[in-house]
Motif scaffolding. Structure first.
Motif, PDB file in Angstrom:
ATOM      1  N   VAL A  46      -2.801  -5.373   0.961  1.00  0.00           N
ATOM      2  CA  VAL A  46      -1.653  -6.401   0.872  1.00  0.00           C
ATOM      3  C   VAL A  46      -0.608  -5.698   0.378  1.00  0.00           C
ATOM      4  CG1 VAL A  46      -0.834  -8.265  -0.511  1.00  0.00           C
ATOM      5  CG2 VAL A  46      -3.451  -8.202   0.391  1.00  0.00           C
ATOM      6  N   ASP A  47      -0.613  -4.573  -0.454  1.00  0.00           N
ATOM      7  CA  ASP A  47       0.571  -3.913  -0.846  1.00  0.00           C
ATOM      8  C   ASP A  47       1.435  -3.261   0.396  1.00  0.00           C
ATOM      9  OD1 ASP A  47       0.100  -4.292  -3.559  1.00  0.00           O
ATOM     10  OD2 ASP A  47      -0.973  -2.163  -3.674  1.00  0.00           O
ATOM     11  N   PHE A  48       0.742  -2.725   1.399  1.00  0.00           N
ATOM     12  CA  PHE A  48       1.246  -2.356   2.549  1.00  0.00           C
ATOM     13  C   PHE A  48       1.670  -3.320   3.186  1.00  0.00           C
ATOM     14  CE2 PHE A  48       0.510  -1.380   6.956  1.00  0.00           C
ATOM     15  CZ  PHE A  48       1.596  -0.190   7.298  1.00  0.00           C
ATOM     16  N   CYS A  55       7.825  -8.994   2.303  1.00  0.00           N
ATOM     17  CA  CYS A  55       7.567 -10.635   1.776  1.00  0.00           C
ATOM     18  C   CYS A  55       7.040 -10.323   0.280  1.00  0.00           C
ATOM     19  CB  CYS A  55       6.573 -11.244   2.686  1.00  0.00           C
ATOM     20  SG  CYS A  55       4.792 -10.672   2.772  1.00  0.00           S
ATOM     21  N   ASP A  56       6.701 -11.452  -0.210  1.00  0.00           N
ATOM     22  CA  ASP A  56       6.264 -11.509  -1.548  1.00  0.00           C
ATOM     23  C   ASP A  56       4.597 -11.119  -1.490  1.00  0.00           C
ATOM     24  OD1 ASP A  56       6.631 -12.882  -4.469  1.00  0.00           O
ATOM     25  OD2 ASP A  56       4.715 -13.271  -3.727  1.00  0.00           O
ATOM     26  N   TYR A  61      -0.961 -12.510  -0.326  1.00  0.00           N
ATOM     27  CA  TYR A  61      -2.397 -12.176  -0.634  1.00  0.00           C
ATOM     28  C   TYR A  61      -2.916 -13.869  -0.507  1.00  0.00           C
ATOM     29  CZ  TYR A  61      -6.633 -12.176  -3.476  1.00  0.00           C
ATOM     30  OH  TYR A  61      -7.934 -12.161  -3.739  1.00  0.00           O
ATOM     31  N   ARG A  62      -2.451 -14.648  -1.087  1.00  0.00           N
ATOM     32  CA  ARG A  62      -2.871 -16.156  -1.010  1.00  0.00           C
ATOM     33  C   ARG A  62      -2.859 -16.705   0.462  1.00  0.00           C
ATOM     34  NH1 ARG A  62       0.706 -18.509  -5.671  1.00  0.00           N
ATOM     35  NH2 ARG A  62      -0.448 -20.617  -5.248  1.00  0.00           N
ATOM     36  N   GLY A  79      -7.951  -6.409  -2.336  1.00  0.00           N
ATOM     37  CA  GLY A  79      -6.631  -6.481  -1.745  1.00  0.00           C
ATOM     38  C   GLY A  79      -6.455  -5.931  -0.396  1.00  0.00           C
ATOM     39  N   VAL A  80      -7.633  -5.721   0.490  1.00  0.00           N
ATOM     40  CA  VAL A  80      -7.653  -5.293   1.696  1.00  0.00           C
ATOM     41  C   VAL A  80      -8.104  -6.318   2.588  1.00  0.00           C
ATOM     42  CG1 VAL A  80      -8.514  -3.587   3.315  1.00  0.00           C
ATOM     43  CG2 VAL A  80      -7.896  -2.701   0.980  1.00  0.00           C
ATOM     44  N   PHE A  81      -7.397  -6.431   3.712  1.00  0.00           N
ATOM     45  CA  PHE A  81      -7.816  -7.348   4.548  1.00  0.00           C
ATOM     46  C   PHE A  81      -8.216  -6.854   6.041  1.00  0.00           C
ATOM     47  CE2 PHE A  81      -6.261 -10.079   1.146  1.00  0.00           C
ATOM     48  CZ  PHE A  81      -6.856 -11.267   1.142  1.00  0.00           C
ATOM     49  N   GLU A  82      -8.957  -7.466   6.806  1.00  0.00           N
ATOM     50  CA  GLU A  82      -9.175  -6.848   8.087  1.00  0.00           C
ATOM     51  C   GLU A  82      -9.294  -8.049   9.032  1.00  0.00           C
ATOM     52  OE1 GLU A  82     -13.283  -4.629  10.207  1.00  0.00           O
ATOM     53  OE2 GLU A  82     -13.015  -4.862   7.852  1.00  0.00           O
ATOM     54  N   LEU A  83      -8.910  -7.790  10.429  1.00  0.00           N
ATOM     55  CA  LEU A  83      -9.222  -8.589  11.288  1.00  0.00           C
ATOM     56  C   LEU A  83     -10.359  -9.114  11.799  1.00  0.00           C
ATOM     57  CD1 LEU A  83      -6.193  -8.331  13.993  1.00  0.00           C
ATOM     58  CD2 LEU A  83      -6.559 -10.539  12.579  1.00  0.00           C
ATOM     59  N   THR A  84     -10.839 -10.293  12.083  1.00  0.00           N
ATOM     60  CA  THR A  84     -12.077 -10.647  12.813  1.00  0.00           C
ATOM     61  C   THR A  84     -11.809 -10.712  14.169  1.00  0.00           C
ATOM     62  OG1 THR A  84     -11.713 -12.809  12.785  1.00  0.00           O
ATOM     63  CG2 THR A  84     -12.865 -11.940  10.788  1.00  0.00           C
TER      64      THR A  84
END
Length: 341
Positions: A46-48, A55-56, A61-62, A79-84
């Motif tokens: 999310v930081d990256f 953006c905020d 993240y939310r 804090g890491v997200f991945e596409l499905t």
């Protein structure tokens, strides 16, 4: 006798239905701000993402955490997200992308029209027309930038349908194929690629076909398609072996649809065929019934049952010869003149 209170499960189910617009709006924002395209390159923090998008961080993240419950993203809990696989089709540069369709649905013109659904229910008048004081297609003709968003959205939604149609129906017997209300020409181009000897006519409003010339060149069929501007409520080009109407009839009332079909009948010879590509209402169908409601909101048109199509066709001097499934929500209604052998 008092009515029993709903169970917790029933209340939760109704709550999910009633808040469905939360998810649709969140999907629109995620696609619009570019987070989907960034995640297409692999898992990101999310930081990256927040720094890149500017953006905020907490708000982003939310958003992603909420959308991970829909199956679009995977929350790695650090804090890491991945596409499905589902989320990937929201990307800008993927085959079969639905991004432009989501962008179209998220436009103010769409949301404001739905705000007036109650008005449509009470009067039968399209909600869009109530909000903007003119029919949808007249509004698009007067607002070219918005018309482009609409056209791109329809094209995005229709790619899979076009490919399925070309595989489901045998077009090899036809030499001159006229696509009535053919928009950007993708369906016609897809069919011509599978039928090397055929040539096509792309027929739509003058401003639409003018904007389609580059599209058909990019699709590699520019030399085989003649672009003709006109109005299918006035007249339709004659001398076609085959006429196409892809999701045109559902945009209009029964009276207007009968007029279009009558003009097709006038253009056809006894050997000509007409193919109508539409969703067919059936008792067990869910999506077509919701799409029908959208037609009420946007255009004043409607989805129809097989019997209702047969009635329309008979009134226009036409007959339904068969229905060909495509493996998608769209079916192929094969039509001939009622006096054809």
């Amino acid at each position: 006798m008092s009515t029993p209170l709903p169970t917790n499960m029933a209340s939760a189910s109704l709550g999910t239905l009633a808040t469905g617009f939360w998810a649709s709006r969140a999907i629109y924002v995620a696609a619009k701000i570019g987070v989907v395209d960034l995640l297409a390159r692999g898992p990101r923090s999310v930081d990256f993402l927040a720094e890149t998008i500017e953006c905020d961080k907490d708000a982003l993240y939310r958003l992603l955490r909420a959308l991970s419950t829909t199956g679009l993203f995977i929350d790695r809990s650090n804090g890491v997200f991945e596409l499905t696989e589902l989320g990937q089709i929201l990307g800008s540069d993927v085959e079969g992308s639905m991004r432009n369709y989501v962008m179209m649905l998220g436009r103010p013109e769409s949301w404001r029209a739905w705000e007036h659904l109650e008005q449509s229910i009470m009067t039968g008048v399209p909600a869009f027309q109530h909000e903007y004081q003119m029919p949808l297609f007249q509004y698009l003709a007067a607002h070219p930038p918005i018309a482009r968003v609409f056209d791109e959205g329809m094209r995005s939604r229709g790619v899979a349908d076009d490919d399925a149609i070309a595989k489901a129906y045998d077009f090899s017997a036809f030499n001159r194929i006229i696509d009535v209300g053919g928009g950007a020409g993708r369906l016609l181009s897809t069919i011509l690629k599978s039928t090397p000897r055929a040539r096509g006519v792309l027929f739509d409003l003058p401003h639409v076909v003018e904007g389609s010339r580059n599209s058909i060149v990019e699709l590699g069929t520019g030399q085989r398609i003649e672009c003709v501007g006109g109005d299918f409520f006035a007249a339709i080009p004659a001398a076609g072996d085959l006429y196409l109407l892809k999701q045109v009839i559902h945009d209009w009332s029964d009276e207007q649809a009968a007029e279009i079909l009558g003009n097709c009948r006038s253009a056809m010879n006894k050997a000509s065929k007409l193919l109508i590509f539409e969703v067919i209402l059936a008792p067990e169908s869910a999506y077509p019934k919701m799409l029908d409601l959208m037609m009420l909101v946007w255009t004043g048109g409607r989805e129809r049952t097989e019997e209702e199509y047969e009635q329309l066709l008979t009134g226009a001097g036409l007959k339904l010869t068969r229905i060909v499934p495509t493996g998608t929500a769209i079916s192929v209604l094969e039509v001939a003149r009622s006096d054809a052998v």
